[in-house]
Design an enzyme around this catalytic site. Structure first.
Site, PDB file in Angstrom:
ATOM      1  N   SER B  21      29.156  37.954  31.640  1.00 33.92           N
ATOM      2  CA  SER B  21      29.291  37.622  33.176  1.00 33.92           C
ATOM      3  C   SER B  21      30.239  38.504  33.942  1.00 33.92           C
ATOM      4  O   SER B  21      31.188  38.692  33.350  1.00 33.92           O
ATOM      5  CB  SER B  21      29.462  36.128  33.330  1.00 33.92           C
ATOM      6  OG  SER B  21      29.658  36.052  34.888  1.00 33.92           O
ATOM      7  N   LYS B  45      26.813  37.552  37.079  1.00 30.42           N
ATOM      8  CA  LYS B  45      27.843  37.130  37.701  1.00 30.42           C
ATOM      9  C   LYS B  45      28.118  35.795  38.205  1.00 30.42           C
ATOM     10  O   LYS B  45      27.090  34.996  38.560  1.00 30.42           O
ATOM     11  CB  LYS B  45      28.199  38.035  39.032  1.00 30.42           C
ATOM     12  CG  LYS B  45      29.570  37.830  39.827  1.00 30.42           C
ATOM     13  CD  LYS B  45      30.772  38.484  39.106  1.00 30.42           C
ATOM     14  CE  LYS B  45      32.038  37.861  39.876  1.00 30.42           C
ATOM     15  NZ  LYS B  45      33.043  38.114  39.017  1.00 30.42           N
ATOM     16  N   CYS B 130      37.754  30.792  35.106  1.00 30.67           N
ATOM     17  CA  CYS B 130      38.270  31.879  35.426  1.00 30.67           C
ATOM     18  C   CYS B 130      39.620  31.872  35.988  1.00 30.67           C
ATOM     19  O   CYS B 130      40.024  31.058  36.886  1.00 30.67           O
ATOM     20  CB  CYS B 130      37.258  32.067  36.916  1.00 30.67           C
ATOM     21  SG  CYS B 130      37.803  33.573  37.591  1.00 30.67           S
ATOM     22  N   LYS B 165      31.737  28.055  28.983  1.00 26.13           N
ATOM     23  CA  LYS B 165      32.828  29.022  28.596  1.00 26.13           C
ATOM     24  C   LYS B 165      34.028  28.672  28.777  1.00 26.13           C
ATOM     25  O   LYS B 165      34.774  28.307  29.620  1.00 26.13           O
ATOM     26  CB  LYS B 165      32.463  30.121  29.810  1.00 26.13           C
ATOM     27  CG  LYS B 165      33.111  31.307  29.264  1.00 26.13           C
ATOM     28  CD  LYS B 165      32.573  32.714  30.210  1.00 26.13           C
ATOM     29  CE  LYS B 165      33.238  33.947  29.761  1.00 26.13           C
ATOM     30  NZ  LYS B 165      32.502  34.896  30.649  1.00 26.13           N
ATOM     31  N   GLY B 217      38.751  43.504  27.253  1.00 19.60           N
ATOM     32  CA  GLY B 217      38.514  44.792  26.647  1.00 19.60           C
ATOM     33  C   GLY B 217      39.320  44.405  25.155  1.00 19.60           C
ATOM     34  O   GLY B 217      39.687  43.651  24.633  1.00 19.60           O
ATOM     35  N   GLY B 243      34.847  39.181  23.916  1.00 19.20           N
ATOM     36  CA  GLY B 243      36.268  39.675  24.070  1.00 19.20           C
ATOM     37  C   GLY B 243      36.459  40.822  23.455  1.00 19.20           C
ATOM     38  O   GLY B 243      36.892  40.992  22.299  1.00 19.20           O
TER      39      GLY B 243
HETATM   40  C1  LIG Z   1      35.161  42.848  35.939  1.00 19.45           C
HETATM   41  C2  LIG Z   1      35.002  41.242  35.282  1.00 19.45           C
HETATM   42  C3  LIG Z   1      34.638  40.268  36.121  1.00 19.45           C
HETATM   43  C4  LIG Z   1      34.473  39.167  35.129  1.00 19.45           C
HETATM   44  N1  LIG Z   1      33.642  38.200  36.008  1.00 19.45           N
HETATM   45  C5  LIG Z   1      33.533  36.988  35.443  1.00 19.45           C
HETATM   46  C6  LIG Z   1      32.735  35.967  36.034  1.00 19.45           C
HETATM   47  O1  LIG Z   1      32.372  35.894  37.054  1.00 19.45           O
HETATM   48  N2  LIG Z   1      32.659  34.811  35.056  1.00 19.45           N
HETATM   49  C7  LIG Z   1      32.986  34.644  34.082  1.00 19.45           C
HETATM   50  O2  LIG Z   1      32.613  33.565  33.197  1.00 19.45           O
HETATM   51  N3  LIG Z   1      33.601  35.612  33.130  1.00 19.45           N
HETATM   52  C8  LIG Z   1      33.615  36.947  34.180  1.00 19.45           C
HETATM   53  N4  LIG Z   1      34.491  37.837  33.401  1.00 19.45           N
HETATM   54  C9  LIG Z   1      34.780  37.539  32.005  1.00 19.45           C
HETATM   55  C10 LIG Z   1      33.890  38.484  30.894  1.00 19.45           C
HETATM   56  O3  LIG Z   1      32.613  37.704  31.057  1.00 19.45           O
HETATM   57  C11 LIG Z   1      34.183  38.221  29.593  1.00 19.45           C
HETATM   58  O4  LIG Z   1      34.363  36.839  29.297  1.00 19.45           O
HETATM   59  C12 LIG Z   1      35.690  38.962  29.209  1.00 19.45           C
HETATM   60  O5  LIG Z   1      35.833  40.118  29.984  1.00 19.45           O
HETATM   61  C13 LIG Z   1      35.947  39.049  27.881  1.00 19.45           C
HETATM   62  O6  LIG Z   1      34.874  40.256  27.282  1.00 19.45           O
HETATM   63  P1  LIG Z   1      35.104  41.845  27.396  1.00 19.45           P
HETATM   64  O7  LIG Z   1      36.538  42.076  26.545  1.00 19.45           O
HETATM   65  O8  LIG Z   1      33.960  42.397  26.415  1.00 19.45           O
HETATM   66  O9  LIG Z   1      34.937  42.269  28.646  1.00 19.45           O
HETATM   67  C14 LIG Z   1      34.774  39.049  34.093  1.00 19.45           C
HETATM   68  C15 LIG Z   1      35.159  40.186  33.452  1.00 19.45           C
HETATM   69  C16 LIG Z   1      35.597  41.387  33.737  1.00 19.45           C
HETATM   70  C17 LIG Z   1      35.960  42.145  33.331  1.00 19.45           C
END
Ligand SMILES: Cc1cc2nc3c(=O)[nH]c(=O)nc-3n(C[C@H](O)[C@H](O)[C@H](O)COP(=O)(O)O)c2cc1C
Ligand SMILES: Cc1cc2nc3c(=O)[nH]c(=O)nc-3n(C[C@H](O)[C@H](O)[C@H](O)COP(=O)(O)OP(=O)(O)OC[C@H]3O[C@@H](n4cnc5c(N)ncnc54)[C@H](O)[C@@H]3O)c2cc1C
Ligand SMILES: Cc1cc2nc3c(=O)[nH]c(=O)nc-3n(C[C@H](O)[C@H](O)[C@H](O)COP(=O)(O)OP(=O)(O)OC[C@H]3O[C@@H](n4cnc5c(N)ncnc54)[C@H](O)[C@@H]3O)c2cc1C
Ligand SMILES: Cc1cc2nc3c(=O)[nH]c(=O)nc-3n(C[C@H](O)[C@H](O)[C@H](O)COP(=O)(O)O)c2cc1C
Ligand code: FES
Ligand code: FES
Lengths: 266, 305, 305, 266
Positions: B21, B45, B130, B165, B217, B243
């Site tokens: 998301s 989102k 969040c 989540k 990241g 993650g």
């Molecule tokens: C730019 C951005 C916006 C995000 N917006 C949301 C969101 O609206 N709702 C949510 O539950 N997680 C949100 N996340 C978290 C991601 O869904 C995910 O849980 C987190 O980034 C870890 O995964 P990754 O390391 O692969 O990015 C967001 C992450 C990023 C980087």
């Protein structure tokens, strides 16, 4: 429709201290790219630095299927990019809404001013390539500013396209001593009907103020930190005036990076 | 024939790879690079009752092998999402999961209720984690009782499968997981971002407009894998692991640790084809290692421990 | 003249740069690369009442921009540390801080008591946050009351300045900091490692012998800077900031966020001269930016926020 | 006393598929290094990969102030290292306790066996250089094993030092078809009085078992993951027999990497 390209680097040059020009092969990209659009470039193969870097399309050679970028080393990403002298470069693009070069602008009475500050000159060259192709270089006035003479970029290339140019440097080592915006301010009353500008934020802010005062339309290319580059992450929010009054956030990567000068909120 | 289908708490996915998301917009932005139909699921989102403007820029900062974001849940509000956006995804043969958020328990229930029965919505992911909004969000995600309350309210408001989540910014993630499981969650999603910040040493000010932001990241991957590992041992719900997944091997770490499916977030920014490459990579791994069903891998690293 | 001296809860440091516990041995190992006298302080490996063997290998795993460690508090025990090791450091004109750990409150008090009055010991750092041992360690570090209890016991057992080292693996770091401040801590040290793990996808087993480990290095820096930022706003104790400091700019992030001093850990492995380069870098920054006292920088990024 | 060296790379060669030999200038390092010691090498300039990589000293040319390493690409660190063809290499060293080449070993009645498996041959070449300098190559028997003929490393170089050699390959493409340890087992009864070995863990385990059974002393070089490389972090724990019975952990980086064969706990 953006492409993912592994472009073979065919030339690499340090054009000014810390400023590099790189050309790579990407025929499809060259065909569809429009001035003011940008590329999102991967600078490392590992995870650090992690994100791509937005860099404007500087020049396009459609006949030879080549695309050029011109960039300044400011941090780790651009430093790594500058070291890549051969092999392939991993780019996404073309991205964003570029300059509007439709005939409505070129057809207006009066002349066009193209204003660049520092590395902001990069995307303007592609714009000038297009303006030269579809219009009359004589109607266009190019104004370039920089800190010092050796930071004035691509002067000859622009002249070779048939444009006349005025320069400004902070130290007066070439052209007007002072800001390029001062040159614009002087030029505006002389029948300028449209302005394109790219450069550091304070310069663009001044350009927008002058245009608003003079009631002349134009467009400016903004910079904001970008993650995705394609409109998905909402990282690159810029405040612009909303249609119904008030302000709202637009995405620099897809709604911009070029915005009408009158819409930007400073 | 290799079976890569998984069942994430009632959501059937053709392969175990979803988009995280907030990192994939509403999917449409990435259609230029990949076939959305190939994805296991699309999670969109965070959606709130009313439209939100989000936080002032700068909204992101790059950090070593990671990034901070403080978008602040900018979104067009549930009515527009349900009325204008989901209809554009309904034709996809890929489940679309809506991430929902709010300031109050009632907000969550309201959004859930409005999405209940909307064609094209396969499930809800409750974002109680969040870190980038003042009210709600992480507040619910740091106390088991509040988390359970939100979960119950959402479950009561919808017949859709509900994924909760979880935030890693807690002392006892297992207690959080157990509480929402008890409250009726159908699956768990973990992890959301770690709370972090960066300071601009030249300006001597925080980099982000919002001061703090969420770290995502590759940098956070070890924390995320640990979270999945711990919760898998304690709570019997399917887990959507995420993650820092950049590659097939990263995704496999989560699955071996106990994830039924994984989500790819930040990696999309670096490589818009990451999801597809990981889907293919997992299939190859299964084939090369002599497995015929992805579900055989889930939690396999726990064997004998 | 630029003043770089700081006072960390009663420990006078000639500059704000210390070495982080467990990453610098007892200092002697690094004498071949740097002059120990130039350091602000040396914090040595966690010391327990009796000698400890530590965890089975592998004890480390590299992760993106970071590393996991599960050393397991291998140490020769407080008697040997006090009797054989500290005497070799006593001649240094640099404060030596002993990191102490144990399974019970009594263990901590015992170690503190044995080190009280030992020449060459400038202070104690209580490790209530080690994620790599079964008992004690992080247990005390995740509950404000237990943390306060350990702090009080140690304070009662010694006249030395006591720094309490906090774990980031908690929901409410500020509550932890407030509790140990209330219990008499002279300074706070943060952060210890984040709990993480990695899985070997080929063997389908955890990489570390101990399964989970502590994440350190640049990857965690955003989390650490945020921790310092939050606690600086809420608790009036000097802070020793650490977590992923590799360069001068990284160290300055912590100081601007509110740290009185910083510790360099994982960076020593990558660049054994990191501490010295950072000490020089901070002096240059002060000079170039027109400051004459390092203490002017502490917390400066909070101005106007 | 280890040094921090930025050594200029003077040669770079792929010696076998995926195996690289790099030579760099480091006169002081060349002077103090002993066989079996290793270097801790930084493979990236950024934070990912973060840690240094331990690589044995393969060869030393004291006259020309050069040090050589021989390494196999197995992961990201070694892949980055292999790409560095010029410029400088950032090394810490010499580190660790190397092979004991004191006269006590060389003076024993009987011959010496030097046994290498795969890339384990790397540090043995430096050992052989030293043995050739202070002893009699004719008394030394070199046994090398590898998967296949093209993975047998530095055969000619060893012969040029005056040694005789026996080879073993898994596929029989050169020498004995099978394990190099089988060659050792055959050789041991023929008057071998000391053994040096380096190679993969299963091979070293077999070597230790054979030596213990035959009552012959020797030493083996172990590999363990290392963070600091200098004894400070306790990452590199190896179980060895304690003097008073029982086992305890020693640090591979300073107490090893070379340990007496009889002390290692497998
Ligand atoms: C730019 C951005 C916006 C995000 N917006 C949301 C969101 O609206 N709702 C949510 O539950 N997680 C949100 N996340 C978290 C991601 O869904 C995910 O849980 C987190 O980034 C870890 O995964 P990754 O390391 O692969 O990015 C967001 C992450 C990023 C980087
Ligand atoms: C649409 C667009 C077009 C651009 N075109 C050019 C160009 O043609 N030539 C050129 O030299 N530069 C251009 N820039 C600026 C260029 O993107 C930055 O200089 C570059 O990202 C800096 O990366 P770094 O790693 O060297 O610096 P760092 O400061 O280490 O970067 C850290 C992070 O901040 C971001 N960042 C830093 N500066 C900027 C900036 N000015 N704008 C956006 N993000 C930034 C980086 O992308 C990265 O995510 C453009 C920016 C945008 C938004
Ligand atoms: C004392 C010593 C001497 C060595 N000498 C040589 C040599 O001369 N030539 C050679 O080719 N190799 C040698 N090795 C092995 C070499 O260190 C590893 O192959 C290398 O670290 C792998 O790094 P990578 O990034 O390519 O692999 P990755 O698997 O990506 O590395 C991940 C992490 O694991 C560690 N690691 C992985 N494999 C090993 C290993 N076998 N031993 C120790 N750590 C490891 C890495 O250092 C790194 O921290 C030696 C190891 C030791 C301990
Ligand atoms: C190998 C290793 C061993 C450590 N041992 C201890 C310890 O004994 N006691 C302690 O309080 N912290 C210990 N730490 C944590 C560090 O002191 C420090 O808090 C942490 O690593 C974050 O800083 P860094 O990212 O600069 O390494 C250890 C860290 C590492 C990497
Ligand atoms: S950079 Fe992602 S929306 Fe603009
Ligand atoms: S690698 Fe640090 S003690 Fe051996």
């Amino acid at each position: 429709m953006a492409l993912l390209v592994q472009g073979e680097i065919v030339s690499h040059m340090e054009r000014a201290p810390g400023v590099f020009m790189v050309e790579f092969i990407a025929p499809n990209l060259a065909t569809v790219a429009r001035p003011g659009q940008f590329l999102h470039i991967r600078c490392s193969e590992g995870n650090d630095p992690l994100l791509r870097r937005p860099i404007s399309i500087h020049a396009v050679d459609r006949d030879r299927g080549r695309v050029g970028i011109l960039f300044q080393v400011v941090g780790r990403g651009t430093a790594l990019l500058a070291r890549r002298k051969d092999g392939v470069i991993d780019v996404m693009g073309p991205l964003g809404r570029g300059f509007s070069t439709g005939s409505h602008n070129l057809m207006r009475a009066g002349s066009i001013a193209v204003v660049g500050g520092g590395i902001g000159a990069a995307p303007l060259f592609f714009l000038l390539q297009e303006l030269a192709r579809c219009g009359d270089p004589a109607r266009v006035k190019v104004l370039l500013g920089a800190r010092s003479a050796n930071q004035i970029l691509i002067k000859e290339e622009i002249e070779n396209l048939g444009y006349t140019m005025e320069l400004a440097t902070d130290d007066g080592s070439v052209g007007h001593r002072g800001q390029v915006t001062e040159l614009l301010l002087k030029l505006l009353p002389e029948g300028v009907s449209y302005v394109y500008a790219c450069g550091p934020a304070p310069m663009l802010k001044a350009v927008c103020a002058f245009l608003s005062e003079a009631g002349i339309p134009g467009e400016v290319s903004l910079e904001e930190r970008m993650a995705c580059g394609v409109g998905a992450c909402l990282s690159c929010a810029c405040q612009v005036k909303a249609a119904g009054g008030g302000v709202h956030y637009r995405r620099a990567c897809v709604d911009g990076p070029v915005f009408p000068a009158g819409e930007v909120v400073w | 024939m290799i079976n890569t289908t998984v069942n994430l708490g009632g959501i059937k996915m053709k392969n175990p790879v979803a988009t995280a998301s907030g990192t994939f917009g509403f999917g449409l932005e990435y259609q230029q690079f990949i076939q959305l139909e190939k994805l296991g699921a699309i999670i969109v989102k965070g959606t709130t009752p009313a439209p939100r403007q989000g936080n002032p820029p700068p909204r992101i900062a790059e950090t070593p092998a990671g990034m901070l974001n403080a978008i602040g849940l900018q979104n067009p509000g549930v009515n527009k999402v349900a009325g204008e956006i989901i209809p554009r995804l309904v034709h996809l043969n890929t489940p679309v999961i809506i991430n929902i958020a709010g300031d109050t328990v009632e907000d969550y229930a309201l959004v859930a209720n409005k999405l209940d029965g909307v064609p094209g919505v396969a499930g809800l992911e409750i974002n109680i984690s969040c870190p980038n909004v003042k009210k709600g969000g992480i507040q619910f995600g740091s106390d088991p009782r509040s988390a359970a309350e939100v979960t119950r309210a959402v479950k009561a408001a919808t017949k859709l499968p509900v994924i909760v989540k979880l935030s890693p910014n807690v002392t006892d993630l297992v207690a959080m997981a157990a509480a929402v499981a008890e409250a009726g969650a159908d699956a768990l999603s973990m992890i959301n971002t770690l709370l972090g910040m960066a300071i601009d040493v030249d300006r001597r000010k925080p980099v982000l407009g919002n001061i703090t932001g969420g770290l995502s990241g590759p940098a956070v991957r070890p924390v995320a894998v640990r979270a999945v590992w711990q919760v898998y041992r304690a709570v019997k719900l399917p887990i959507l692991g995420m993650g820092g997944i950049m590659t097939t091997r990263d995704a496999l770490e989560f699955i071996l640790a106990g994830a039924t499916a994984v989500a790819v977030g930040t990696a999309n920014f670096v490589n818009p084809r990451a999801t597809i490459e990981i889907i293919e990579g997992i299939e190859n791994y299964l084939r090369e290692q002599g497995f015929n069903n992805i579900n055989q891998l889930t939690g396999l690293a726990h064997a004998g421990i």
